[in-house]
Write a protein that holds these residues in place. Structure first.
Motif, mmCIF file in Angstrom:
data_model
loop_
_atom_site.group_PDB
_atom_site.id
_atom_site.type_symbol
_atom_site.label_atom_id
_atom_site.label_comp_id
_atom_site.label_asym_id
_atom_site.label_seq_id
_atom_site.Cartn_x
_atom_site.Cartn_y
_atom_site.Cartn_z
ATOM 1 N N THR A 315 52.229 -25.011 -20.127
ATOM 2 C CA THR A 315 50.967 -25.521 -19.313
ATOM 3 C C THR A 315 51.006 -24.932 -18.061
ATOM 4 O OG1 THR A 315 51.341 -27.817 -20.659
ATOM 5 C CG2 THR A 315 50.045 -27.833 -18.340
ATOM 6 N N LEU A 316 52.315 -25.050 -17.406
ATOM 7 C CA LEU A 316 52.199 -24.294 -15.925
ATOM 8 C C LEU A 316 51.748 -22.997 -16.083
ATOM 9 C CD1 LEU A 316 53.070 -24.493 -12.997
ATOM 10 C CD2 LEU A 316 55.348 -23.533 -13.903
ATOM 11 N N PHE A 317 52.096 -21.993 -16.877
ATOM 12 C CA PHE A 317 51.607 -20.771 -17.203
ATOM 13 C C PHE A 317 50.233 -20.736 -17.129
ATOM 14 C CE2 PHE A 317 50.453 -17.141 -20.008
ATOM 15 C CZ PHE A 317 50.886 -16.071 -19.188
ATOM 16 N N TYR A 318 49.719 -21.716 -18.134
ATOM 17 C CA TYR A 318 48.224 -21.689 -18.576
ATOM 18 C C TYR A 318 47.305 -21.871 -17.047
ATOM 19 C CZ TYR A 318 43.665 -23.077 -19.926
ATOM 20 O OH TYR A 318 42.400 -23.169 -20.177
ATOM 21 N N PHE A 319 47.645 -22.858 -16.341
ATOM 22 C CA PHE A 319 46.909 -23.339 -15.246
ATOM 23 C C PHE A 319 47.271 -22.067 -14.200
ATOM 24 C CE2 PHE A 319 47.354 -28.053 -16.331
ATOM 25 C CZ PHE A 319 46.100 -28.059 -16.568
ATOM 26 N N ARG A 320 48.297 -21.546 -14.020
ATOM 27 C CA ARG A 320 48.419 -20.375 -13.056
ATOM 28 C C ARG A 320 47.465 -19.071 -13.373
ATOM 29 N NH1 ARG A 320 52.136 -20.788 -8.669
ATOM 30 N NH2 ARG A 320 52.248 -23.168 -8.312
ATOM 31 N N PHE A 321 47.487 -18.670 -14.740
ATOM 32 C CA PHE A 321 47.063 -17.425 -14.920
ATOM 33 C C PHE A 321 45.862 -17.309 -15.979
ATOM 34 C CE2 PHE A 321 51.654 -16.848 -13.871
ATOM 35 C CZ PHE A 321 51.465 -15.888 -12.881
ATOM 36 N N MET A 322 45.550 -18.521 -16.454
ATOM 37 C CA MET A 322 44.489 -18.477 -17.269
ATOM 38 C C MET A 322 43.279 -19.510 -17.218
ATOM 39 S SD MET A 322 46.659 -17.989 -20.856
ATOM 40 C CE MET A 322 45.411 -17.376 -21.972
ATOM 41 N N ASP A 323 43.502 -20.581 -16.733
ATOM 42 C CA ASP A 323 42.583 -21.720 -16.579
ATOM 43 C C ASP A 323 41.301 -21.172 -15.672
ATOM 44 O OD1 ASP A 323 41.467 -24.339 -16.765
ATOM 45 O OD2 ASP A 323 42.584 -24.954 -15.161
ATOM 46 N N GLY A 324 40.370 -21.337 -16.220
ATOM 47 C CA GLY A 324 39.016 -21.005 -15.331
ATOM 48 C C GLY A 324 38.792 -19.640 -15.114
ATOM 49 N N LYS A 325 39.838 -18.720 -15.720
ATOM 50 C CA LYS A 325 39.697 -17.217 -15.470
ATOM 51 C C LYS A 325 39.153 -16.628 -16.696
ATOM 52 C CE LYS A 325 43.591 -17.142 -12.276
ATOM 53 N NZ LYS A 325 43.796 -18.308 -12.217
ATOM 54 N N ASN A 326 38.359 -15.536 -16.620
ATOM 55 C CA ASN A 326 37.893 -14.919 -17.820
ATOM 56 C C ASN A 326 38.397 -13.478 -17.559
ATOM 57 O OD1 ASN A 326 36.119 -14.023 -19.782
ATOM 58 N ND2 ASN A 326 34.254 -13.369 -18.583
ATOM 59 N N ILE A 327 39.663 -13.345 -18.178
ATOM 60 C CA ILE A 327 40.256 -11.966 -17.948
ATOM 61 C C ILE A 327 39.885 -11.240 -19.107
ATOM 62 C CG2 ILE A 327 42.535 -10.952 -17.750
ATOM 63 C CD1 ILE A 327 43.549 -13.747 -16.690
ATOM 64 N N THR A 328 39.608 -9.858 -18.798
ATOM 65 C CA THR A 328 39.224 -8.792 -19.981
ATOM 66 C C THR A 328 40.282 -7.908 -20.015
ATOM 67 O OG1 THR A 328 37.731 -7.983 -18.383
ATOM 68 C CG2 THR A 328 36.763 -9.755 -19.557
ATOM 69 N N ASP A 329 40.867 -7.718 -18.717
ATOM 70 C CA ASP A 329 41.960 -6.520 -18.829
ATOM 71 C C ASP A 329 43.246 -6.803 -19.706
ATOM 72 O OD1 ASP A 329 43.711 -4.711 -18.302
ATOM 73 O OD2 ASP A 329 43.754 -4.963 -16.293
ATOM 74 N N THR A 330 43.452 -6.229 -20.850
ATOM 75 C CA THR A 330 44.344 -6.540 -21.877
ATOM 76 C C THR A 330 45.667 -6.043 -21.482
ATOM 77 O OG1 THR A 330 43.926 -4.109 -22.692
ATOM 78 C CG2 THR A 330 42.684 -5.959 -23.734
ATOM 79 N N ASN A 331 45.750 -5.460 -20.223
ATOM 80 C CA ASN A 331 47.256 -5.267 -19.704
ATOM 81 C C ASN A 331 47.399 -5.962 -18.284
ATOM 82 O OD1 ASN A 331 48.097 -3.298 -21.622
ATOM 83 N ND2 ASN A 331 46.324 -1.792 -20.649
ATOM 84 N N TYR A 332 46.709 -7.176 -18.465
ATOM 85 C CA TYR A 332 46.617 -7.978 -17.251
ATOM 86 C C TYR A 332 47.956 -8.496 -16.565
ATOM 87 C CZ TYR A 332 45.906 -12.550 -14.690
ATOM 88 O OH TYR A 332 46.143 -13.259 -13.573
ATOM 89 N N TRP A 333 48.979 -8.868 -17.534
ATOM 90 C CA TRP A 333 50.228 -9.303 -17.240
ATOM 91 C C TRP A 333 51.089 -8.298 -16.814
ATOM 92 C CZ3 TRP A 333 51.819 -13.728 -15.731
ATOM 93 C CH2 TRP A 333 53.173 -14.061 -15.596
ATOM 94 N N SER A 334 51.034 -6.938 -17.531
ATOM 95 C CA SER A 334 51.638 -5.727 -16.976
ATOM 96 C C SER A 334 51.474 -5.615 -15.652
ATOM 97 C CB SER A 334 51.407 -4.727 -17.916
ATOM 98 O OG SER A 334 51.939 -4.868 -19.129
ATOM 99 N N LYS A 335 50.102 -5.692 -15.086
ATOM 100 C CA LYS A 335 49.818 -5.279 -13.798
ATOM 101 C C LYS A 335 50.123 -6.650 -12.944
ATOM 102 C CE LYS A 335 46.009 -2.201 -15.508
ATOM 103 N NZ LYS A 335 44.476 -2.248 -15.553
ATOM 104 N N MET A 336 50.392 -7.482 -13.409
ATOM 105 C CA MET A 336 50.714 -8.770 -12.627
ATOM 106 C C MET A 336 51.951 -8.880 -11.972
ATOM 107 S SD MET A 336 48.210 -10.888 -11.685
ATOM 108 C CE MET A 336 49.283 -12.178 -11.008
#
Length: 473
Positions: A315-336
């Motif tokens: 849940t913490l991961f979801y709120f920090r990196f996904m909630d309310g975000k429209n992420i289209t970069d398939t390498n998002y986590w690698s770049k983070m």
């Protein structure tokens, strides 16, 4: 099978007992309830059925009837209600050979539709027939933990005190996740297992989705941010599977996600913008039963000021990196990986991992035989003193308190003069405000231990490293 030793022993004892047994297994979605039962009793079922979500009672009964027929029932017509359905089940089970007869009703809450009269019929099935025999093992499961707790565990009607045992199936700990990764031949070292735990928690299903030809970072990209990502909508499905009205629970969780040491009831009401606190106790109890939050009593505070803290890493991961975000970069986590937001999350998530492994921490400190109370602590800044918060306090019955600082890093952590002064001031403020007379032992919990210098050698009473979290408590 990885882990589950106590649960397996309990179920096997029930199977070999000389009386009928009624066991409820509950826990959050994907934690492995169905897998446990099916692995243990794969060839021993007299009847098994899994409830269907979001269907009418008519369709549920029709599907139940089809399973009865498929598993040997000779009934010529479909049941008109649940009383008829359970009578047919009685006839089917009674026709089975001698020996313990395992009846497994999975996702039982989904069978209890509106005005279905399911529960009275189920009560009658156990009370009037199954419990009077000595050869029945009735196992019920459900991800809707609040339903199981309210309708079965806390039943005040025909099922009051009828359970012979119950299992609240917990997520894996770090050691079990490491063992699972080895069984899957995943090339993960312990630091990577910890980071995986910081994302997935100890949910076996999430770990089962990792593939060996990708790094952990690539797996996370694929599962959350890739095309057709398997866990992209998991947060929504998780809460929908557990609660009939998930929106209010999500708002409470979202509020708790803003304060790492937790919030009081009044703070939750204000932050989540709840109309009233009348139903809050039930909401919080449901979230606690599902393992999303923990309730603790801060040292020196009154009972009514209990704090509620978010401890679910998924849940913490979801709120920090996904909630309310429209992420289209398939390498998002690698770049983070080099972003400040990633490093801030690592520190917070590692604290949650440590809180979930308090038994391992106490074992490493040699105090697992001492009665303890674990909590976090905070105080707001005033004109008289600065604000402060402590990650973990272990309040011991032997007149000592471990004041634990938790630090996540890529190598041994260095304590410098400034940090040491801050730690001493924090300990002094804690003693002043709580008026404790117990001895305070400064304890560091780190990924790789401490750099040896005058501050770490002369002022820190005890150390715990990430490796200590991987032991059986």
């Amino acid at each position: 099978m990885i882990g589950r030793k106590q649960e397996i022993e309990l179920l096997e004892q029930a199977y070999h007992s000389n009386r009928s047994e009624f066991i409820a297994i509950y826990g959050r979605r994907r934690v492995g309830k169905t897998f446990l039962v099916r692995q243990l009793f794969a060839d021993k079922f007299a009847f098994t059925y899994s409830g269907m979500p979001n269907v009418s009672t008519k369709i549920q009964l029709h599907n139940f009837y089809r399973e009865l027929l498929a598993q040997g029932c000779q009934a010529q017509s479909a049941p008109k209600n649940w009383t008829d359905a359970f009578f047919m089940l009685r006839e089917l089970v009674a026709s089975k050979p001698e020996g313990k007869k395992v009846i497994f009703l999975d996702e039982l809450p989904w069978m209890d539709g509106r005005q279905s009269s399911f529960l009275p019929a189920f009560e009658n099935f156990w009370n009037a027939w199954a419990s009077a025999r000595n050869d029945i093992l009735l196992i019920i499961c459900g991800s809707a933990t609040s339903w199981i707790v309210k309708k079965i565990l806390h039943n005040r009607g025909g099922l009051h005190n009828r359970l012979t045992n119950q299992i609240c199936l917990q997520p894996f700990n770090l050691k079990e996740c490491e063992d699972y990764a080895k069984e899957m031949d995943l090339p993960l070292d312990r630091q990577q297992v910890i980071e995986g735990y910081m994302v997935f928690g100890g949910i076996p299903f999430y770990w089962s989705l990792l593939v060996r030809n990708k790094s952990l970072t690539q797996n996370i990209d694929s599962l959350f941010f890739g095309r057709n990502a398997k866990l992209k909508d998991e947060f929504r499905e998780l809460y929908r599977s557990l609660f009939a009205k998930p929106e209010v629970y999500v708002e409470i969780i979202r509020a708790l996600g803003t304060k790492k040491v937790g919030m009081t009831r009044d703070e939750i009401i204000s932050s989540a913008k709840l109309d009233s606190g009348g139903k809050l106790s039930g909401y919080l109890e449901d979230l606690e039963n599902c393992g999303f939050i923990r309730r603790y009593q801060a040292i020196g505070s009154k009972t009514k000021n209990a704090l509620y803290q978010l401890v679910d890493n998924f849940t913490l991961f979801y709120f920090r990196f996904m909630d309310g975000k429209n992420i289209t970069d398939t390498n998002y986590w690698s770049k983070m990986q080099t972003a400040p937001a990633y490093h801030n999350w690592c520190g917070l998530a590692f604290e949650r991992v440590c809180l979930l492994h308090s038994e391992q921490i106490k074992k490493a400190l040699g105090i697992n035989g001492v009665i303890t109370n674990e909590c976090s602590w905070r105080t707001a800044a005033t004109d008289e003193h600065p604000g402060a918060q402590i990650d973990l306090l272990i309040d011991r019955s032997d007149k000592a308190i471990n004041l634990c600082e938790i630090k996540y890093s890529d190598g041994p952590y260095t304590i410098d003069k400034k940090y040491m002064e801050n730690l001493r001031n924090k300990a002094a403020l804690f003693r002043q405000l709580t008026k404790t007379r117990k001895g305070i032992a400064l304890t560091m919990i780190t990924s790789f231990g401490l750099v040896r210098n005058s501050y770490s050698m002369n002022n820190i009473h005890s150390q715990v490293t990430a490796d200590d979290l991987f032991v059986d408590a």
